[in-house]
Design a protein around this motif. Sequence first.
Motif, PDB file in Angstrom:
ATOM      1  N   MET A   1       0.854  -1.202   0.000  1.00 40.22           N
ATOM      2  CA  MET A   1       0.000   0.000   0.000  1.00 40.22           C
ATOM      3  C   MET A   1       0.890   1.252   0.000  1.00 40.22           C
ATOM      4  O   MET A   1       1.805   1.366   0.810  1.00 40.22           O
ATOM      5  CB  MET A   1      -0.913  -0.009   1.230  1.00 40.22           C
ATOM      6  CG  MET A   1      -1.938   1.105   1.236  1.00 40.22           C
ATOM      7  SD  MET A   1      -3.022   1.052   2.683  1.00 40.22           S
ATOM      8  CE  MET A   1      -3.899  -0.483   2.385  1.00 40.22           C
ATOM      9  N   THR A   2       0.614   2.172  -0.912  1.00 40.26           N
ATOM     10  CA  THR A   2       1.439   3.368  -1.043  1.00 40.26           C
ATOM     11  C   THR A   2       1.159   4.351   0.086  1.00 40.26           C
ATOM     12  O   THR A   2       0.091   4.326   0.713  1.00 40.26           O
ATOM     13  CB  THR A   2       1.161   4.056  -2.389  1.00 40.26           C
ATOM     14  OG1 THR A   2      -0.215   4.454  -2.439  1.00 40.26           O
ATOM     15  CG2 THR A   2       1.452   3.103  -3.550  1.00 40.26           C
ATOM     16  N   ARG A   3       2.135   5.234   0.320  1.00 41.18           N
ATOM     17  CA  ARG A   3       1.991   6.228   1.384  1.00 41.18           C
ATOM     18  C   ARG A   3       0.799   7.162   1.168  1.00 41.18           C
ATOM     19  O   ARG A   3       0.054   7.431   2.127  1.00 41.18           O
ATOM     20  CB  ARG A   3       3.289   7.027   1.519  1.00 41.18           C
ATOM     21  CG  ARG A   3       3.217   8.096   2.618  1.00 41.18           C
ATOM     22  CD  ARG A   3       4.539   8.805   2.755  1.00 41.18           C
ATOM     23  NE  ARG A   3       5.560   7.915   3.294  1.00 41.18           N
ATOM     24  CZ  ARG A   3       6.843   8.248   3.376  1.00 41.18           C
ATOM     25  NH1 ARG A   3       7.254   9.420   2.927  1.00 41.18           N
ATOM     26  NH2 ARG A   3       7.714   7.398   3.882  1.00 41.18           N
ATOM     27  N   PRO A   4       0.572   7.691  -0.053  1.00 40.86           N
ATOM     28  CA  PRO A   4      -0.611   8.553  -0.238  1.00 40.86           C
ATOM     29  C   PRO A   4      -1.917   7.839   0.107  1.00 40.86           C
ATOM     30  O   PRO A   4      -2.811   8.446   0.690  1.00 40.86           O
ATOM     31  CB  PRO A   4      -0.545   8.918  -1.725  1.00 40.86           C
ATOM     32  CG  PRO A   4       0.895   8.807  -2.079  1.00 40.86           C
ATOM     33  CD  PRO A   4       1.409   7.665  -1.264  1.00 40.86           C
ATOM     34  N   LEU A   5      -2.015   6.562  -0.243  1.00 37.73           N
ATOM     35  CA  LEU A   5      -3.245   5.826   0.052  1.00 37.73           C
ATOM     36  C   LEU A   5      -3.414   5.629   1.557  1.00 37.73           C
ATOM     37  O   LEU A   5      -4.542   5.700   2.083  1.00 37.73           O
ATOM     38  CB  LEU A   5      -3.240   4.481  -0.664  1.00 37.73           C
ATOM     39  CG  LEU A   5      -4.554   3.690  -0.627  1.00 37.73           C
ATOM     40  CD1 LEU A   5      -5.699   4.532  -1.176  1.00 37.73           C
ATOM     41  CD2 LEU A   5      -4.418   2.389  -1.414  1.00 37.73           C
ATOM     42  N   ILE A   6      -2.304   5.412   2.256  1.00 38.96           N
ATOM     43  CA  ILE A   6      -2.361   5.300   3.714  1.00 38.96           C
ATOM     44  C   ILE A   6      -2.852   6.607   4.326  1.00 38.96           C
ATOM     45  O   ILE A   6      -3.674   6.617   5.256  1.00 38.96           O
ATOM     46  CB  ILE A   6      -0.978   4.914   4.287  1.00 38.96           C
ATOM     47  CG1 ILE A   6      -0.597   3.495   3.848  1.00 38.96           C
ATOM     48  CG2 ILE A   6      -0.969   5.007   5.808  1.00 38.96           C
ATOM     49  CD1 ILE A   6       0.805   3.096   4.240  1.00 38.96           C
ATOM     50  N   LEU A   7      -2.366   7.737   3.791  1.00 33.42           N
ATOM     51  CA  LEU A   7      -2.799   9.050   4.291  1.00 33.42           C
ATOM     52  C   LEU A   7      -4.282   9.279   4.013  1.00 33.42           C
ATOM     53  O   LEU A   7      -4.989   9.874   4.837  1.00 33.42           O
ATOM     54  CB  LEU A   7      -1.959  10.153   3.638  1.00 33.42           C
ATOM     55  CG  LEU A   7      -0.476  10.202   4.037  1.00 33.42           C
ATOM     56  CD1 LEU A   7       0.259  11.260   3.235  1.00 33.42           C
ATOM     57  CD2 LEU A   7      -0.340  10.474   5.525  1.00 33.42           C
ATOM     58  N   VAL A   8      -4.754   8.806   2.865  1.00 29.19           N
ATOM     59  CA  VAL A   8      -6.179   8.935   2.549  1.00 29.19           C
ATOM     60  C   VAL A   8      -7.013   8.138   3.544  1.00 29.19           C
ATOM     61  O   VAL A   8      -8.027   8.625   4.063  1.00 29.19           O
ATOM     62  CB  VAL A   8      -6.465   8.451   1.105  1.00 29.19           C
ATOM     63  CG1 VAL A   8      -7.972   8.347   0.867  1.00 29.19           C
ATOM     64  CG2 VAL A   8      -5.850   9.411   0.096  1.00 29.19           C
ATOM     65  N   LEU A   9      -6.586   6.913   3.848  1.00 30.16           N
ATOM     66  CA  LEU A   9      -7.312   6.079   4.814  1.00 30.16           C
ATOM     67  C   LEU A   9      -7.305   6.722   6.202  1.00 30.16           C
ATOM     68  O   LEU A   9      -8.315   6.693   6.920  1.00 30.16           O
ATOM     69  CB  LEU A   9      -6.696   4.685   4.868  1.00 30.16           C
ATOM     70  CG  LEU A   9      -6.843   3.839   3.590  1.00 30.16           C
ATOM     71  CD1 LEU A   9      -6.077   2.528   3.731  1.00 30.16           C
ATOM     72  CD2 LEU A   9      -8.309   3.560   3.295  1.00 30.16           C
ATOM     73  N   ALA A  10      -6.173   7.325   6.554  1.00 32.35           N
ATOM     74  CA  ALA A  10      -6.090   8.014   7.843  1.00 32.35           C
ATOM     75  C   ALA A  10      -7.045   9.209   7.870  1.00 32.35           C
ATOM     76  O   ALA A  10      -7.710   9.466   8.882  1.00 32.35           O
ATOM     77  CB  ALA A  10      -4.659   8.475   8.104  1.00 32.35           C
ATOM     78  N   ALA A  11      -7.118   9.940   6.759  1.00 32.66           N
ATOM     79  CA  ALA A  11      -8.027  11.087   6.680  1.00 32.66           C
ATOM     80  C   ALA A  11      -9.480  10.642   6.799  1.00 32.66           C
ATOM     81  O   ALA A  11     -10.296  11.316   7.431  1.00 32.66           O
ATOM     82  CB  ALA A  11      -7.804  11.825   5.362  1.00 32.66           C
ATOM     83  N   ILE A  12      -9.809   9.492   6.207  1.00 33.31           N
ATOM     84  CA  ILE A  12     -11.174   8.969   6.299  1.00 33.31           C
ATOM     85  C   ILE A  12     -11.553   8.701   7.752  1.00 33.31           C
ATOM     86  O   ILE A  12     -12.666   8.989   8.185  1.00 33.31           O
ATOM     87  CB  ILE A  12     -11.305   7.684   5.452  1.00 33.31           C
ATOM     88  CG1 ILE A  12     -11.295   8.037   3.961  1.00 33.31           C
ATOM     89  CG2 ILE A  12     -12.573   6.912   5.813  1.00 33.31           C
ATOM     90  CD1 ILE A  12     -11.275   6.838   3.042  1.00 33.31           C
ATOM     91  N   VAL A  13     -10.600   8.172   8.522  1.00 33.00           N
ATOM     92  CA  VAL A  13     -10.866   7.852   9.930  1.00 33.00           C
ATOM     93  C   VAL A  13     -10.964   9.122  10.776  1.00 33.00           C
ATOM     94  O   VAL A  13     -11.840   9.252  11.636  1.00 33.00           O
ATOM     95  CB  VAL A  13      -9.774   6.917  10.483  1.00 33.00           C
ATOM     96  CG1 VAL A  13      -9.948   6.708  11.986  1.00 33.00           C
ATOM     97  CG2 VAL A  13      -9.799   5.583   9.753  1.00 33.00           C
ATOM     98  N   LEU A  14     -10.078  10.087  10.521  1.00 33.36           N
ATOM     99  CA  LEU A  14      -9.969  11.256  11.391  1.00 33.36           C
ATOM    100  C   LEU A  14     -10.925  12.388  11.040  1.00 33.36           C
ATOM    101  O   LEU A  14     -11.273  13.190  11.905  1.00 33.36           O
ATOM    102  CB  LEU A  14      -8.527  11.787  11.357  1.00 33.36           C
ATOM    103  CG  LEU A  14      -7.450  10.838  11.884  1.00 33.36           C
ATOM    104  CD1 LEU A  14      -6.062  11.432  11.675  1.00 33.36           C
ATOM    105  CD2 LEU A  14      -7.682  10.531  13.360  1.00 33.36           C
TER     106      LEU A  14
END
Length: 308
Positions: A1-14
């Motif tokens: 999983m790429t870093r931008p996608l991880i950041l997107v998932l984190a944004a979805i949670v937060l």
Amino acid sequence: MTRPLILVLAAIVLLPIAVRPAIATEIWIFAIFGLGLNLLLGYTGLLSFGQSTFFGSAAYVAGWLLKHYGINVFFALGVGLGVGALSALVVGYLCVQRSGLYFIMLTFALNQLFYFVAYQWTSVTGGEDGMPGIPRPAFLGIDFSNPINYYVFVCAIFLLFLLLMKRIVESPLGKILIAIRENEIRAGAVGFHVPRFKLLAFVIGGAFSGVAGVLYAMLFGIVPLESISFVTSGNVVFATLIGGSGSLYGPLIGSVVFIWLSESMSNVWARWPLLLGVAFVIVVLFFRGGVVEAWNRLALKSPKWFPK
């Protein structure tokens, strides 16, 4: 999983923790809308001021079916996708025959045509009062009238369309669209049918816009007349440029900035559009690639603090 996608998932949670669920949901809907425009503006080099044509048309048609026939949410999304793609096919066929300023003015003029049809057809659209009473029907026991449930649903749709757009822009089709953006004449000289590929980009962008329009109608329970106005088209262009056109994640960043300022700052400061104006001037003068370009420049100078 790429870093931008991880950041997107984190944004979805937060995000629903930082802002109200309705605003958080609107951000992801607007991001889907921006993804469709970005394929035209960022990857094909076509500045369209008519994306709200597909957004609003799909919202009206799916909203009518939801209100009067009680269709389920997935069928509504399918209708929105189809209406968005079909209207984009008609509008795009007329617009891709021209380029430059003529193309821009055609998209604007046709958008105005759709707007005044919606304005006058009050028996269906409600005219300037909009079309209220759009439900969020439950599906498989999931109550979408619950804000968190609907937020999760919209996030799932966004991730699906983000991955789909990633696949498109990384495919040979994406490379052809970039070639058209960089040098349309040369792309035609090597054998690509430029108008056909432009039209295909239009249809894909329209499909994305249509899905966003249906999600928007279900979020607020109404299809306002503004959803098909040129102001909405201008807003998504603005958000995409702020985030970074030509970058897959640019529309997402622009949506966060635009929706957060318009929904949150408007309650604090009546002249909040000045902030958007300042941001736009900075982008035009110094960062043509928006926030994404600004981040990349900082990453080159300070890789420790601003990793790519």
